[in-house]
Design an enzyme around this catalytic site. Structure first.
Site, PDB file in Angstrom:
ATOM      1  N   VAL A 103     108.916  -9.730 -38.765  1.00  0.00           N
ATOM      2  CA  VAL A 103     109.919 -10.714 -38.371  1.00  0.00           C
ATOM      3  C   VAL A 103     109.211 -11.829 -37.612  1.00  0.00           C
ATOM      4  O   VAL A 103     108.391 -11.567 -36.720  1.00  0.00           O
ATOM      5  CB  VAL A 103     111.013 -10.079 -37.497  1.00  0.00           C
ATOM      6  CG1 VAL A 103     112.045 -11.132 -37.087  1.00  0.00           C
ATOM      7  CG2 VAL A 103     111.694  -8.928 -38.243  1.00  0.00           C
ATOM      8  N   GLY A 138     107.960  -9.253 -34.436  1.00  0.00           N
ATOM      9  CA  GLY A 138     108.308  -7.854 -34.654  1.00  0.00           C
ATOM     10  C   GLY A 138     107.909  -7.432 -36.044  1.00  0.00           C
ATOM     11  O   GLY A 138     107.531  -8.245 -36.890  1.00  0.00           O
ATOM     12  N   MET A 188     109.045  -2.381 -43.744  1.00  0.00           N
ATOM     13  CA  MET A 188     109.196  -3.237 -44.914  1.00  0.00           C
ATOM     14  C   MET A 188     108.584  -4.611 -44.731  1.00  0.00           C
ATOM     15  O   MET A 188     108.587  -5.412 -45.660  1.00  0.00           O
ATOM     16  CB  MET A 188     110.686  -3.387 -45.261  1.00  0.00           C
ATOM     17  CG  MET A 188     111.343  -2.093 -45.693  1.00  0.00           C
ATOM     18  SD  MET A 188     113.117  -2.260 -45.950  1.00  0.00           S
ATOM     19  CE  MET A 188     113.147  -3.383 -47.358  1.00  0.00           C
ATOM     20  N   GLY A 189     108.077  -4.930 -43.548  1.00  0.00           N
ATOM     21  CA  GLY A 189     107.500  -6.243 -43.344  1.00  0.00           C
ATOM     22  C   GLY A 189     107.495  -6.633 -41.893  1.00  0.00           C
ATOM     23  O   GLY A 189     107.408  -5.784 -41.006  1.00  0.00           O
ATOM     24  N   ASP A 241     119.979   4.295 -38.426  1.00  0.00           N
ATOM     25  CA  ASP A 241     118.757   4.109 -37.639  1.00  0.00           C
ATOM     26  C   ASP A 241     119.087   3.477 -36.293  1.00  0.00           C
ATOM     27  O   ASP A 241     118.421   2.545 -35.844  1.00  0.00           O
ATOM     28  CB  ASP A 241     117.754   3.238 -38.410  1.00  0.00           C
ATOM     29  CG  ASP A 241     116.326   3.404 -37.885  1.00  0.00           C
ATOM     30  OD1 ASP A 241     116.044   4.432 -37.228  1.00  0.00           O
ATOM     31  OD2 ASP A 241     115.493   2.515 -38.145  1.00  0.00           O
ATOM     32  N   GLY A 297     108.113  -3.799 -39.064  1.00  0.00           N
ATOM     33  CA  GLY A 297     108.648  -2.495 -39.439  1.00  0.00           C
ATOM     34  C   GLY A 297     108.048  -2.046 -40.748  1.00  0.00           C
ATOM     35  O   GLY A 297     107.049  -2.600 -41.220  1.00  0.00           O
ATOM     36  N   LYS A 303     112.879 -12.458 -41.517  1.00  0.00           N
ATOM     37  CA  LYS A 303     112.324 -11.158 -41.867  1.00  0.00           C
ATOM     38  C   LYS A 303     111.736 -11.244 -43.265  1.00  0.00           C
ATOM     39  O   LYS A 303     112.416 -11.661 -44.213  1.00  0.00           O
ATOM     40  CB  LYS A 303     113.409 -10.083 -41.815  1.00  0.00           C
ATOM     41  CG  LYS A 303     112.906  -8.679 -42.137  1.00  0.00           C
ATOM     42  CD  LYS A 303     114.029  -7.660 -41.971  1.00  0.00           C
ATOM     43  CE  LYS A 303     113.541  -6.249 -42.271  1.00  0.00           C
ATOM     44  NZ  LYS A 303     114.612  -5.245 -42.081  1.00  0.00           N
TER      45      LYS A 303
END
Length: 348
Positions: free
Chosen positions: A28, A21, A25-26, A155, A23, A44
């Site tokens: 996973v 996964g 910020m980085g 969120d 997002g 993460k």
């Protein structure tokens, strides 16, 4: 480009196996904890090198947000409905967060594969989300001299709600975990404030954000209630409560602030949805926060009562008493868990 970290060993302990996964910020990764018999974990990672071109000030802000996410997530992860944080560290320029590895799929993928979920499954998952968010909203702690008093997620969306399939009391059932408090914000006067921007601004996911959130207003628990209402609408119908010509930030801001959500039409809905449950969902989507359920505790009780009333009305009187639970009053203490549906609500 984001570096390929597959097979990288972090902290001399965590072997990265596969990216699962990502997002803002980085990413996973599924990883193995070599100090714990190769136990699977999720790691993460904040990709600092990819952000250098944006300027050091923004990079420092993202690092600060990530560090504070670790603090808040570690504290909140003690609740069974919130993903548990196991460790954190720094590997060169990469900050990382180690979490329990969950087997299943996020709610977004589940909806994409199956469409509308059965009513009883949707209500059960929503009640579990209420339980975890109730804990976050009423959380109290002191960290390094600073007070944490209530955490808003900011969120809530299907991809941040993970559905595990587990055996409970001899039955296969769904258990929900809330992910990613990376844009969360505390309610205390002296706070750890994640996801804030200097000068204000919107951070979150526009498709699920409350009217006050997209306007950059001050938020409280009722903003998460709106977002969960959008998710519950989608779980029950397989579609969103607004129809837009373009899937753009401007269109979603306009819809949340000025358009009325689509009423759930019994003739076109993919399944029969009890009116009592529809009423609760639509109340969550009120533009004015004062007209929504005011707490996750209230929302959970209303959903459960609506479901129990529906089930009771569908059964002969002699069987109704076996479905309704005693002590239907909501818990008076934040430390008490919210009730989840009885076995009759569990999906097969």
């Amino acid at each position: 480009m984001v570096p390929d970290l597959t097979n990288r060993l972090l902290g001399g302990r965590y072997q990265l196996i596969q990216e699962i996964g990502g997002g803002g910020m980085g990413s996973v990764f599924r990883a193995l904890d070599l100090h714990n018999n190769g136990q699977e974990v999720a790691v993460k990672i904040l990709y600092a090198p990819t952000l250098l071109s944006r300027g050091n000030a923004q990079l420092d802000d993202l690092r600060r947000r990530f560090a504070e996410e670790i603090r808040v997530s570690t504290l909140l992860g003690q609740h069974p409905r919130i993903v548990k944080v196991l460790d954190h560290g720094q590997e060169g320029e990469h900050a990382y967060l180690v979490m329990e590895y969950l087997k299943g799929q996020d709610l977004g993928k589940l909806i994409r594969e199956k469409g509308a979920l059965p009513v009883r499954q949707a209500i059960r998952l929503a009640l579990q989300a209420c339980e975890g968010l109730h804990f976050a909203h009423t959380f109290r702690a002191n960290v390094e001299g600073r007070e944490i008093r209530g955490v808003i997620h900011r969120d809530i969306k299907p991809s941040n709600l993970f559905v595990e399939r587990v055996f409970q009391d001899g039955q296969l059932t769904s258990q929900l975990k809330i992910l990613d408090f990376g844009v969360a914000k505390t309610l205390a006067d002296h706070t750890l404030s994640l996801g804030t921007q200097k000068g204000g601004g919107f951070i979150g996911t526009a498709r699920y954000a409350s009217p006050e959130q997209v306007r950059g207003k001050s938020l409280d628990a009722r903003s998460d209630i709106y977002s969960l209402g959008v998710v519950l609408y989608e779980m029950l119908t397989g579609s969103m409560p607004f129809r837009l010509e373009t899937d753009s930030l401007h269109s979603w801001i306009h819809a949340h602030c000025y358009e009325n959500p689509l009423e759930i039409n019994p003739e076109t809905a993919p399944q029969p949805i009890p009116p009592a449950i529809v009423a609760v969902v639509m109340d969550c989507l009120k533009k004015n926060p004062d007209e929504r359920p005011q707490t996750m505790q209230e929302l959970a009780e209303r959903l459960l009562q609506a479901y129990e009333l529906t089930v009771a009305n569908q059964l002969p009187p002699s069987q109704a008493s076996t479905v309704l639970l005693p002590n239907t009053k909501a818990p008076s203490s934040a430390s008490q868990p919210l009730r989840t549906p009885p076995a009759q609500v569990q999906e097969p």
